[in-house]
Structures are given as C-alpha cells and as structure tokens.
Design a protein around this motif. Structure first.
Motif, mmCIF file in Angstrom:
data_model
loop_
_atom_site.group_PDB
_atom_site.id
_atom_site.type_symbol
_atom_site.label_atom_id
_atom_site.label_comp_id
_atom_site.label_asym_id
_atom_site.label_seq_id
_atom_site.Cartn_x
_atom_site.Cartn_y
_atom_site.Cartn_z
ATOM 1 N N SER A 240 -4.075 62.151 -10.766
ATOM 2 C CA SER A 240 -3.037 62.279 -9.632
ATOM 3 C C SER A 240 -1.577 62.100 -10.370
ATOM 4 C CB SER A 240 -3.122 61.441 -8.337
ATOM 5 O OG SER A 240 -1.944 61.293 -7.601
ATOM 6 N N LEU A 241 -0.760 63.045 -10.261
ATOM 7 C CA LEU A 241 0.613 63.032 -10.837
ATOM 8 C C LEU A 241 1.492 62.043 -9.979
ATOM 9 C CD1 LEU A 241 1.862 66.840 -11.155
ATOM 10 C CD2 LEU A 241 1.370 64.957 -13.229
ATOM 11 N N SER A 242 1.038 61.646 -8.884
ATOM 12 C CA SER A 242 1.808 60.603 -7.933
ATOM 13 C C SER A 242 1.244 59.294 -8.384
ATOM 14 C CB SER A 242 1.448 60.892 -6.374
ATOM 15 O OG SER A 242 1.726 62.260 -6.113
ATOM 16 N N HIS A 243 0.201 58.859 -8.732
ATOM 17 C CA HIS A 243 -0.210 57.621 -9.149
ATOM 18 C C HIS A 243 0.182 57.398 -10.689
ATOM 19 C CE1 HIS A 243 -3.062 55.039 -11.338
ATOM 20 N NE2 HIS A 243 -3.372 54.484 -10.053
ATOM 21 N N ALA A 244 0.309 58.575 -11.474
ATOM 22 C CA ALA A 244 0.960 58.182 -12.852
ATOM 23 C C ALA A 244 2.275 57.920 -12.781
ATOM 24 C CB ALA A 244 0.527 59.819 -13.755
ATOM 25 N N PHE A 245 3.182 58.767 -11.917
ATOM 26 C CA PHE A 245 4.457 58.376 -11.485
ATOM 27 C C PHE A 245 4.769 57.086 -11.206
ATOM 28 C CE2 PHE A 245 7.804 58.337 -8.428
ATOM 29 C CZ PHE A 245 8.940 58.407 -9.190
ATOM 30 N N LEU A 246 4.055 56.792 -10.092
ATOM 31 C CA LEU A 246 4.166 55.051 -9.496
ATOM 32 C C LEU A 246 3.876 54.218 -10.765
ATOM 33 C CD1 LEU A 246 2.508 55.799 -5.998
ATOM 34 C CD2 LEU A 246 5.169 55.654 -6.445
ATOM 35 N N THR A 247 2.952 54.424 -11.462
ATOM 36 C CA THR A 247 2.326 53.452 -12.585
ATOM 37 C C THR A 247 3.729 53.252 -13.311
ATOM 38 O OG1 THR A 247 0.275 54.040 -12.198
ATOM 39 C CG2 THR A 247 1.077 52.652 -14.367
ATOM 40 N N ILE A 248 4.383 54.395 -13.825
ATOM 41 C CA ILE A 248 5.194 54.390 -14.774
ATOM 42 C C ILE A 248 6.617 53.396 -14.311
ATOM 43 C CG2 ILE A 248 7.043 55.811 -15.945
ATOM 44 C CD1 ILE A 248 5.010 57.849 -16.367
ATOM 45 N N VAL A 249 6.916 53.724 -12.931
ATOM 46 C CA VAL A 249 7.922 53.076 -12.444
ATOM 47 C C VAL A 249 7.798 51.501 -12.195
ATOM 48 C CG1 VAL A 249 9.173 52.892 -10.133
ATOM 49 C CG2 VAL A 249 8.713 55.198 -10.752
ATOM 50 N N ARG A 250 6.513 51.249 -11.975
ATOM 51 C CA ARG A 250 6.044 49.969 -11.855
ATOM 52 C C ARG A 250 6.280 49.251 -13.321
ATOM 53 N NH1 ARG A 250 -0.117 48.799 -12.220
ATOM 54 N NH2 ARG A 250 0.587 49.458 -14.445
ATOM 55 N N ASN A 251 5.786 49.885 -14.408
ATOM 56 C CA ASN A 251 6.122 49.102 -15.848
ATOM 57 C C ASN A 251 7.633 49.211 -15.960
ATOM 58 O OD1 ASN A 251 3.203 49.150 -15.916
ATOM 59 N ND2 ASN A 251 3.097 51.334 -16.788
ATOM 60 N N ALA A 252 8.330 50.037 -15.532
ATOM 61 C CA ALA A 252 9.704 50.001 -15.813
ATOM 62 C C ALA A 252 10.635 48.622 -15.298
ATOM 63 C CB ALA A 252 10.410 51.078 -15.541
ATOM 64 N N ILE A 253 10.218 48.414 -13.982
ATOM 65 C CA ILE A 253 10.807 47.267 -13.383
ATOM 66 C C ILE A 253 9.974 45.975 -13.246
ATOM 67 C CG2 ILE A 253 12.090 48.990 -11.856
ATOM 68 C CD1 ILE A 253 10.033 48.180 -9.486
ATOM 69 N N LYS A 254 8.837 46.083 -13.841
ATOM 70 C CA LYS A 254 7.814 44.754 -13.842
ATOM 71 C C LYS A 254 8.432 43.378 -14.377
ATOM 72 C CE LYS A 254 4.404 44.801 -16.883
ATOM 73 N NZ LYS A 254 3.233 45.560 -17.356
ATOM 74 N N ILE A 255 9.298 43.489 -15.401
ATOM 75 C CA ILE A 255 9.650 42.284 -16.269
ATOM 76 C C ILE A 255 11.042 41.633 -15.175
ATOM 77 C CG2 ILE A 255 11.087 41.598 -17.859
ATOM 78 C CD1 ILE A 255 9.931 43.651 -19.858
ATOM 79 N N ASP A 256 11.688 42.380 -14.561
ATOM 80 C CA ASP A 256 12.703 42.040 -13.640
ATOM 81 C C ASP A 256 12.550 41.625 -12.248
ATOM 82 O OD1 ASP A 256 14.405 42.522 -15.956
ATOM 83 O OD2 ASP A 256 15.301 44.446 -15.143
ATOM 84 N N ALA A 257 11.454 42.445 -11.616
ATOM 85 C CA ALA A 257 11.039 42.246 -10.366
ATOM 86 C C ALA A 257 9.536 42.237 -10.160
ATOM 87 C CB ALA A 257 11.855 43.282 -9.410
ATOM 88 N N TYR A 258 8.863 41.242 -10.377
ATOM 89 C CA TYR A 258 7.390 41.115 -10.525
ATOM 90 C C TYR A 258 6.961 41.538 -9.359
ATOM 91 C CZ TYR A 258 2.755 39.381 -11.068
ATOM 92 O OH TYR A 258 1.291 39.075 -10.930
ATOM 93 N N VAL A 259 7.501 40.845 -8.145
ATOM 94 C CA VAL A 259 6.950 41.119 -6.582
ATOM 95 C C VAL A 259 7.095 42.568 -6.234
ATOM 96 C CG1 VAL A 259 7.268 40.605 -4.174
ATOM 97 C CG2 VAL A 259 7.563 38.734 -5.985
ATOM 98 N N ILE A 260 7.963 43.317 -6.792
ATOM 99 C CA ILE A 260 8.173 44.799 -6.203
ATOM 100 C C ILE A 260 7.153 45.472 -7.139
ATOM 101 C CG2 ILE A 260 9.636 46.781 -6.595
ATOM 102 C CD1 ILE A 260 11.971 45.000 -6.053
ATOM 103 N N SER A 261 6.998 45.170 -8.301
ATOM 104 C CA SER A 261 6.008 46.012 -9.374
ATOM 105 C C SER A 261 4.540 45.833 -8.584
ATOM 106 C CB SER A 261 5.815 45.359 -10.648
ATOM 107 O OG SER A 261 5.675 44.135 -10.984
ATOM 108 N N LYS A 262 4.215 44.579 -8.230
ATOM 109 C CA LYS A 262 3.022 44.455 -7.540
ATOM 110 C C LYS A 262 2.815 45.354 -6.363
ATOM 111 C CE LYS A 262 0.209 41.718 -8.069
ATOM 112 N NZ LYS A 262 -1.120 41.840 -8.938
ATOM 113 N N SER A 263 3.874 45.367 -5.509
ATOM 114 C CA SER A 263 3.934 46.242 -4.181
ATOM 115 C C SER A 263 3.535 47.819 -4.646
ATOM 116 C CB SER A 263 5.181 46.053 -3.475
ATOM 117 O OG SER A 263 5.291 44.995 -3.098
#
Length: 847
Positions: A240-263
């Motif tokens: 799924s392109l959507s799943h790949a996209f969401l994973t990349i977004v999560r990894n980009a903000i994970k350090i600054d916003a852990y709670v958002i990356s979990k969501s």
C-alpha cells in the motif's frame, strides 16, 4: 562560502575525510575504548611484549641497514595504499597506537629503544609510519582535486540536479526560492494545501525538486517545516502506497513528537488492514465511512498534527512514472488518507498524463476539474527560451564532441552547429534539457566511429530526424534511390502534385517538420562526404563503416608514400567491386594534400597505376572509371599550377617529363588529356621591353640602341601585347627554355601594319647524329608551302580574323612531315619564335 579555496577544502573534507559527525566521533570513542582495555591489562600486555617481542626479536637484530630498508618499504606501501583508497581519516586503532607511542617514548622508561642516531630510535618510525603517508597522500590528492569537475564524456547520464551535480543550466533556482518564500508564509489550518508543479516529461521537475529542498535547508526554514520527500515510484510495488507514506511521515516527526508518531503508526496499521492497494480506488471511501476504528484514528491524527509546532511539507515527485491505479491512489492519498491540517503537499507531475489516467480509470467527463479539486494551486514550468535552448545544445554538443573525439575537430566547428540549429522547426525536435542530453548522447555514439566519413551538418540534421522519428530513418534507408534522386532535382523534397503510394512520400516527405529537415540537408549536397553521394550514403545509417569502405586515413597512408607491391595489391583489392571502386575515385578526386611538385608526381604515379589496372578489367565492369581518372589528374594539375607558391614552369616541365618520357604508370589517355588541356605561353601577358626577357637580334648584333622599336601596349581587355617596328633586315629571336618536347600544335595571334613582315617558328630536328635548327615562316594567304633554303620553309595559312587580330592554328607534326621529313629529319622539339618588320605580337601558345 565566498572564498573558492575554502570551498574546495570543505568539499574535500566532507567527501573524503569526515563524511558525517559519526566519522569524526567514532574513531575517538573507539580509541578511548581500546585505551581503557589496555589500562586494565597493562601489566599482562607489557610482560607479553617483553617475552615475545623485545627479548626474542628486537635484541637479536643484526643488520640496522636492512631494518631501515624494511621500514622504508613499509612506509611506501602504506602511502600507496592511502592514495589508492582515498580514505584519509584517522582510525581508532591508529589513535591508540599514537597514545601507546607517547606513553612509552616520552612518559615511561620501561624500555630502551634501539637507536638510529643520538636522538632518533627505530620506535620513532611508528608515528612516522602512521602520519607521514596520510599527510603526503592528502596533499597529493588535494592538489589535483576538482570539486566541480565536469562529468560530460562519451555519455552524459542525464542525472537531475544534486549535491554532486549542482549546475542549474535552466536557471530555475530563483523560482524555487520564491516558492519557498510563499511556503514560509503559509500555514494551512483544517485541511492540507496541495500545490502542483506541472511540467512535461523531461522538463526538469526532479531538478526543480532538488532546488526547492536545497532552499528549505536554511536554519530559519528548518524551524518551520518537517520536510518529507516521498517518491511513490520507489514504493510502487509495495502492499500500500498509503501505508508507506504514513510510515515515512511517522519517522520524520518521531523524535520531536513521540505521541503523534504513535498515532500515525496506529493509523497506518488500520489503513493496511482495511484496504488493499488493488481495491483502493473503489473501496476505500466506503471502508472509511463504515469503519469506526479507521475514522477514529484519522480524527486523532488530524487533531495531533494540527498542534504540531512545525508544518508538514511533503514533496512528491515521479507521479508520471506510476501506473494508472497508483496515480489514482496518490491523488486520493493527499486528498483523503493524508488530508491533515497544518500540511502542505508539493506535487511535481505531468498534467496531461494524469488527465489521461483519470479519464481511463475513473471515467471522469472532465479530468481537469477533477484534478483542480485536489490541487488548489498550480505552477506550470515554462518552455525553454528558443535561443537559450539552441545555445544549450550548442554548448553540450561542442563540449562533448571535443572531449570524446578530440581528433575530429577538423571535421566540424561551432559555427556549423550554429548554422544547422537555425532551422525553424528546432522546437519540434528539441523540446527541453532532457532532449538536449539524450540527443547529444545518441549523436556521439553514432558520430564517434564515422566522423571522418560524413558531412557534419547533414549528419546532425539526420540525427535530429532520427531522434524524434527513428522509424523514418529506416524508411529513408529503404528508399535510397528515391532519396538520392531528390538531391538532383530543382525542388528537392517538394510535395508531388499527385499522391505517390509509398512510405517515403506519405510518411517522410508528407510531414512538414521532417520535410524541412530534408530540404535543409539538400543545401549541403555539393559539399564533401555528402549523403547525396552513393558512396557515403551508407555511413549515415550505421554505427561502423562498411568492410569495403575506403576511409580517408587508409587512403592517405597508401597514397603518401612510394608505390610498392603492397600498395599495388591494396589498389587491386579496392577496384574489384563497384562500391569500393567509386569510393577510390572519390578519394582521388577530393585529395587535397598536394602542396609540392614532388607530391603531385607521386599522386600521378598512383593514379596512373589505378587507371591502367581499371583499363585492364572488363570494360563493362569498369564503367566510366578509366575516363574519370585522367580528368581528376588534369584538374589537380590546373589547380596546383594556379598556386602562387608553386613554380608553374617547373611543374609543367616535370609533369610533362613524367607523363611523356619517364613515367611507368602513364597511358595515352593521360597524355591526351594533358596535351589538350595545357599550353605553353611565351608572352601571354607581356609587359616591358623584350630585350629584358632574352630577345636578341638573329645575327647577334648589339641591339640595345634599338630598344625604342619595342612598344608595349594594352588591349581593350586589359591584356598586354608588343608592337615591333624595325627594319625588315633585323630579325629578333626568342628561345624557349622549357618547352616540352611533345608539344606539336601552336596558336599564334598577330596584327600587321605594313606589307613587309615575318613571323617564324623555330624547331629542333635531328638526322642521324646531326642536330639542326629549322624554321617555319608564316604567310597570311591560301594554304601553300615553299622552300626558302635547307633550313626554312614558308607556310601559307588562311588566318581567322578576330577584332583585327590574325589567329593562326598549326599542326607542326603534319607540317614537318610535309617539309623537312623528306630530307630525313625527325622533329625533336619547338624551341622558339622570331619576328621581322612592323607587326603587333600578342600571344604564342604551344600545346
């Protein structure tokens, strides 16, 4: 950095020494670890070194000189390795060794080291062994390092702009900076903002993406955006392109916003569970509405993304490389799955391709409206300026050819490229930078092996046609006879008045753009190596020359040295078939390196051999080749004789001597064409007193006091002639110094003023061992002969009158047979003329 030297140093440091901070800290941390281990086991290590190294090895060293040589050799090997590997960074173990050296050489006296001199020991070679090779290799490599070295060679890989390929040839950086300025002032609230950058294939979208990302790397911008580069083509075969996209977004903000990356992670897993890529385009919307967990996860993500301190900036490229279903998935991703607040999408795409995909996959009546609902702001990459595109192609071509084929420079010029690129249809064949690079690559691959055997301008034009329509080049090759016949017509490649049923007229000439290319090619039909010459036609359609093609270099090597058995055999091979025989004639016809009389005589020797070999062949198979070679010979002679740096009299004498007396490879055809196309002019443009040109009175009396009787004049055409006004008993003679013995025809132009006048032709003759000077005296009356003495005949000739000038034509061989031959004489040569009385003398020619 404004200092170029500093910039070079930083690039070098970053590429070859410290590629990242990890490269800097890693060896330091590693060396600390090694030193710590050593300190823990210091006593055991010292005992082991004493037992196995100091006592068993160092104490027994017998030859210090040999040891010095071995150490020096190790240093050289290590230096060579450092230069070859291009890795000059300090490693952890090397730092440890330097610490070890410092401890036992300077701080600890447990060991006495083997001395080389009073202050230097062999142990001192240890830091030298580690550091000196690095210093030497770094300095050596840095000295020749070129940070912006051009990558253009045989093939330009057509890579987009990057850190290693930073040259912005299309000047798009300003647009990228202005777009980033707009982005910095934009903060979307409830829904994502989608900005589209529309450009056709090859218009430089990926390079523009690099420039945008580069402009986003400032400290100010980094504090405003999470910059996410999502290339869906890379994930096009994932579940799924959507799943790949969401994973990349999560990894980009994970350090600054852990709670958002979990969501985001939970939302991505829910998406992959509820949808499959294949069914996404038809099922996802209904799944979203019917799945509470999916809807809840999306709402949670939106709420948390909205509170991010930075804006999500997602750049999506290569949309027009995806299959139709994947394009639709990306469009719905940005408008549905990833429709977050505080988010900006920048999509680079080819709108025409996306419209076609929407029509085919969604049956939308108006695909433009559909796309406009998804993309709120659109920028269109402008077409390149025509003149700028031509200049770019000129630069790419000239640079690439000069670098890839330096020996080809004498066959092309930038002026010729410029002239060809002035065609009106240029934008049809070359639309953007990718076309420029691909065309240059295609051109080089074909031009490299045949550059000396095609006309450069015609070859570029044909390659333009082949680049846009390769199938039409095949049609031209298949309809060779029609194509070649057009070059001889008054209106080459004009549209016929009636429809002709073949592909050449309907598909090639019938298209305006390709017809214009053919018409442009026809302008150069008379130039060397033209495609209109059947011998050169095949070269334009092959990557290598035909096996029986005679290259210019091969011909020159054969011609520019003495004719021997090997060269004779080569010529015999070349005249066996019609194609190579015509090619050989072309080479003789267009040979230009005749800068001396000696080179010309050698040329005639080779040409004469080939002509005789062709004459020996069956007349049917040899065609007109044997007749063309003599004409090539005489044309080369006339061109060389007109050269001001060549002594024409010497050329005439040596050529005639070779052709009629000493030449081994001469024939009657060469003799005939030389005799009929050359003449020996005594005073064709005579100026000044004849006394200064070897004239003398026949009885050898002193005639300097009679200088006034010679009066040079100019006729109405600007040519000189001489009026002789002297008593009839004076005869003035002129003797030829270099008239060839074979000349037997003469043409004389005179004008008479009184009744008493005389014009003599002097000849040399022999009878047995007796050599004698004999005379013919001209009379303007009915044809008659009269013997005056044993040495003189009068010849009555009815002249042709041209503008008061009497023109006498004589066949001296025939006259001699009718006069002196009966006395046993044989004509040897014409050696001079003589005049009496009051006449005007214009020209006397022997031929």
């Amino acid at each position: 950095m404004c200092d170029s030297k500093k910039t070079k140093f930083e690039i070098f440091l970053g590429q070859y020494v410290f590629k990242s901070w990890e490269d800097f800290f890693s060896p330091i941390l590693g060396s600390i670890f090694l030193c710590s281990i050593y300190l823990l086991f210091e006593s055991a290590i010292e005992d082991a070194l004493n037992k196995y190294w100091v006592i068993k090895v160092v104490k027994d060293i017998q030859s210090e000189g040999l040891l010095i040589i071995l150490v020096g050799l190790l240093l050289l090997i290590h230096s060579a390795y450092q230069i070859h590997s291009k890795n000059f960074s300090i490693r952890a173990f090397e730092i440890f060794v330097l610490v070890f050296y410092t401890k036992y050489r300077c701080l600890d006296t447990i060991w006495d080291f083997h001395p080389i001199s009073y202050t230097i020991t062999f142990f001192d070679a240890l830091p030298l062994f580690l550091l000196l090779p690095k210093i030497i290799s770094i300095v050596s490599f840095y000295k020749g390092f070129e940070p912006n070295r051009s990558t253009i060679g045989i093939i330009d890989p057509d890579v987009p702009l990057s850190a290693t390929n930073p040259k912005d040839e299309l000047n798009r950086n300003r647009f990228a900076e202005e777009l980033v300025t707009v982005l910095k002032a934009t903060r979307p609230s409830e829904r994502a903002l989608v900005i589209g950058i529309n450009g056709a294939w090859g218009s430089g979208k990926t390079s523009l993406q690099y420039l945008i990302e580069k402009s986003l790397l400032t400290n100010e911008t980094k504090s405003l955006f999470y910059v996410i580069n999502f290339n869906p083509w890379f994930y096009s075969h994932s579940k799924s392109l959507s799943h790949a996209f969401l994973t990349i977004v999560r990894n980009a903000i994970k350090i600054d916003a852990y709670v958002i990356s979990k969501s985001l992670s939970r939302y991505a897993n829910t998406v992959i569970k509820n949808t499959e890529s294949f069914f996404f385009k038809t099922q996802f919307l209904s799944e979203l509405r019917s799945s509470p967990s999916l809807e809840e996860d999306l709402a949670l993500v939106k709420a948390r993304v909205k509170n991010l301190k930075k804006t999500l900036l997602v750049i999506i490229d290569d949309l027009d490389r995806l299959a139709g279903e994947e394009v639709i998935e990306v469009l719905r991703l940005v408008r549905l799955v990833g429709d977050f607040p505080n988010t900006i999408y920048v999509i680079l795409y080819d709108k025409e391709y996306v419209k076609r995909v929407v029509n085919e996959n969604l049956n939308e009546h108006n695909s433009s409206i559909y796309i406009d609902k998804i993309i709120q702001v659109e920028y269109t990459i402008p077409e390149n300026n025509l003149d700028y595109s031509k200049q770019l192609l000129l630069n790419h071509l000239s640079t690439a050819i000069e670098k890839a084929i330096p020996e080809s420079k004498r066959f092309w010029s930038t002026e010729e490229i410029n002239a060809v690129l002035e065609i009106e249809q240029f934008n049809y064949f070359i639309k953007h930078l990718r076309d420029i690079k691909r065309f240059t690559n295609n051109f080089l691959l074909r031009y490299k092996s045949i550059y000396s055997e095609v006309n450069f301008k015609q070859f570029i034009l044909l390659e333009l046609l082949r680049y846009r329509h390769p199938e039409l080049a095949v049609i031209i090759f298949n309809y060779k006879d029609i194509f070649l016949s057009q070059f001889a017509s008054n209106d080459p490649f004009g549209l016929p008045e009636i429809d002709l049923p073949n592909d050449f007229w309907s598909k090639v000439v019938g298209q305006e753009n390709t017809r214009s290319i053919l018409k442009e090619m026809a302008k150069y039909r008379t130039e060397l190596r033209s495609i209109s010459d059947p011998s050169f036609f095949p070269n334009y359609f092959t990557l290598t020359l035909l096996s029986n093609f005679i290259s210019e270099g091969e011909f020159n090597v054969n011609l520019t040295s003495e004719l021997d058995g090997n060269k004779m055999n080569k010529y015999k091979d070349w005249i066996k078939d019609r194609y190579s025989r015509n090619m050989l004639l072309y080479r003789f016809r267009n040979y230009e390196s005749l800068g001396s009389i000696e080179s010309f005589i050698n040329f005639v020797n080779h040409l004469g051999f080939v002509q005789n070999e062709i004459l020996a062949m069956d007349r049917v198979s040899s065609g007109n080749s044997s007749e063309e070679l003599p004409m090539i010979f005489i044309n080369k002679y006339l061109k060389l004789s007109a050269n001001e740096e060549i002594d024409s009299k010497t050329l005439y004498a040596k050529t005639s001597s070779y052709v009629f007396e000493t030449g081994e490879n001469t024939s009657e055809m060469l003799q005939s064409v030389f005799r009929s196309n050359t003449s020996f002019s005594v005073s064709g443009n005579f100026n000044g007193s004849p006394l200064g040109h070897g004239w003398k009175e026949a009885s050898n009396r002193d005639v300097n006091h009679l200088n006034s009787i010679f009066r040079p004049q100019v006729n109405n055409k600007g040519g000189y002639f001489m009026i002789f006004d002297a008593p009839f008993d004076f005869r003035f003679d002129f003797t030829f110094e270099s008239a060839p013995v074979f000349l037997r025809n003469s043409r004389t132009e005179i004008k008479t003023f009184r009744k008493e006048w005389a014009f003599y032709i002097k000849v040399n003759a022999f009878r047995g061992n007796e050599y004698k000077e004999l005379f013919f005296r001209l009379l303007d009356q009915d044809p008659t002969l009269g013997k005056v003495s044993d040495e003189e005949f009068t010849v009555g000739i009815k002249p042709t009158i041209i503008d008061e000038w009497k023109v006498f034509e004589l066949n001296l061989d025939e006259l001699f047979r009718r006069t002196f031959a009966s006395d046993g004489f044989t004509l040897l040569s014409v050696n001079g003329i003589g005049v009496r009385g009051n006449i005007a003398f214009g020209k006397f020619q022997l031929y």
